[in-house]
Design an enzyme around this catalytic site. Structure first.
Site, PDB file in Angstrom:
ATOM      1  N   CYS A   1       3.737  -4.497   6.554  1.00 19.71           N
ATOM      2  CA  CYS A   1       3.296  -4.352   5.169  1.00 19.71           C
ATOM      3  C   CYS A   1       4.436  -3.913   4.267  1.00 19.71           C
ATOM      4  O   CYS A   1       5.533  -3.593   4.724  1.00 19.71           O
ATOM      5  CB  CYS A   1       2.151  -3.356   5.094  1.00 19.71           C
ATOM      6  SG  CYS A   1       0.645  -3.917   5.927  1.00 19.71           S
TER       7      CYS A   1
ATOM      8  N   HIS B   1       0.831  -1.208   0.000  1.00 17.53           N
ATOM      9  CA  HIS B   1       0.000   0.000   0.000  1.00 17.53           C
ATOM     10  C   HIS B   1       0.865   1.258   0.000  1.00 17.53           C
ATOM     11  O   HIS B   1       2.097   1.198   0.174  1.00 17.53           O
ATOM     12  CB  HIS B   1      -0.934   0.016   1.204  1.00 17.53           C
ATOM     13  CG  HIS B   1      -0.244  -0.002   2.540  1.00 17.53           C
ATOM     14  ND1 HIS B   1       0.394   1.089   3.069  1.00 17.53           N
ATOM     15  CD2 HIS B   1      -0.104  -0.998   3.456  1.00 17.53           C
ATOM     16  CE1 HIS B   1       0.890   0.796   4.253  1.00 17.53           C
ATOM     17  NE2 HIS B   1       0.612  -0.484   4.515  1.00 17.53           N
TER      18      HIS B   1
END
Length: 391
Positions: A336, A318
């Site tokens: 992430c 992301h």
């Protein structure tokens, strides 16, 4: 018409016996007509027996004193159970099992040795299911997905009769792709079965799943319908994430088309990233990410753009503009794979659900498990085949 109603599943089948006569209103005359036999007496018609099964058993028809010409078994919705004759035409068995809570009409045409044909009709009703099992299919019908997406089925209720269920599942491909079912425990705790090709799908492959489950007992509940889905494999795209070099590359048809500096999970603790092959499960756009939902306390609670889910446990790729100082030179995320807004926007538009992310790195918290997203690719082909319940 003879109807037998049951109020609960039965362990033994009930036999419905119908003797046909030449004057039966539903009887049809065959080549031999309905006249007397060679000795002047009337030849008796074939004696037909329809076995009224419990749910989950096939319908069986037998004939004495003749053979079975045709059998039609139809439910109230017009669905039919096909079958085949055996024992020289004196026995017929349906290919499919009777479903629970269903009324069936049975029409049998039989023939005696002298050519006399007769038809009889009867009906029976199976008991309602105590528990109904349902399922969720992925990918969605008529979608186009990446080369790593399995056929995946998650069941609402436990499946203890895995072999019985798996035998009712059929995957057909446009190019005879080799693959196998494998049973895993989904991250939700539910039973799941995936069909994975031996290697990544070939682009353009058309895949069809026929789940003929109506009338099958999963052990935790009955299936009361069949399922169908189909999808197409898109371009051959592979995302490679090198956590040690803090770099992501997108390869398309064997050629690198994009290179992006990234920052992965912080080494040395629970914030490390997973390694191995993950599969892009969903492009979720702008979502709220709260660290408490993945067991990381109150580390973060923010809206995040261009979110691409890789695992059920919360690993995404992301946009992470707050981590800009670390892109390309250090892993400082909460697990992430973060990148700039501009790179995330372009990357989000380029990748497809089902694209594999091949993640490498020395300091990770382990390999993506089979049920944590689509981690089947982290098993060898031989290991994966052993997860099938059908040998």
């Amino acid at each position: 018409m003879l109807r037998i109603r049951t109020t609960r599943p039965v362990l033994a089948a009930v036999a419905l016996t119908v003797s046909l006569t030449a004057c039966t209103a539903q009887a049809a005359s065959g080549p031999g007509g309905t006249g007397p036999a060679a000795d002047g007496s009337k030849a008796p018609p074939a004696k037909v027996t329809v076995v009224d099964p419990a749910a989950g058993a096939p319908v069986t028809v037998t004939a004495t004193g003749g053979t079975i010409s045709e059998v039609k078994v139809v439910d109230a919705d017009g669905g039919s159970l096909a079958g085949r004759a055996a024992a020289g035409g004196t026995r017929w068995v349906s290919d499919r099992k009777a479903a629970p809570g269903t009324t069936y009409t049975v029409e049998v045409t039989s023939r005696t040795a002298d050519g006399k044909e007769s038809t009889t009709r009867s009906s029976f009703e199976t008991a309602e299911a105590d528990k109904v099992n349902k399922l969720t299919l992925a990918p969605g019908k008529n979608t186009t997905v990446g080369i790593a997406h399995p056929v995946s089925i998650v069941f609402d209720l436990p499946v203890t009769k895995k072999a019985d269920v798996e035998k009712q599942l059929k995957v057909t491909t446009s190019n005879a792709t080799e693959g196998s079912w494998g049973w895993v425990k989904d991250y939700s705790g539910r039973d799941r079965v995936d069909w994975r090709p031996r290697t990544y799908w070939k682009p353009g492959t058309k895949v069809t799943l026929e789940a003929d489950l109506n009338g099958t007992d999963s052990g935790g509940g009955w299936f009361v319908r069949d399922y169908r889905t189909g999808f197409t494999i898109g371009a051959a795209q592979i995302v490679k994430v090198d956590l040690d070099r803090h770099k992501l590359t997108l390869d398309k048809e064997g050629r690198t088309v994009r290179t992006i500096p990234v920052s992965g999970g912080t080494p040395g603790g629970d914030k490390r990233s997973w390694r191995g092959t993950a599969v892009l499960m969903a492009k979720e756009g702008t979502i709220n990410m709260n660290s408490e939902t993945v067991g990381l306390g109150d580390a973060y609670d923010k809206m995040v753009d261009y979110s691409m889910r890789l695992t059920w446990s919360g690993m995404y790729a992301h946009a992470a503009p707050w981590n800009a100082a670390y892109f390309g030179n250090a892993n400082k995320s909460s697990g992430c794979i973060g990148m700039s807004d501009a790179n995330a926007a372009a990357f989000y538009g380029a990748v497809n659900v089902g694209d594999p992310f091949e993640i490498t790195g020395k300091d990770t918290k382990g390999t993506v498990a089979e049920g944590n997203g689509y981690g089947a690719w982290n098993l060898s082909w031989e290991q994966w085949k052993k997860k099938s319940a059908v040998r």
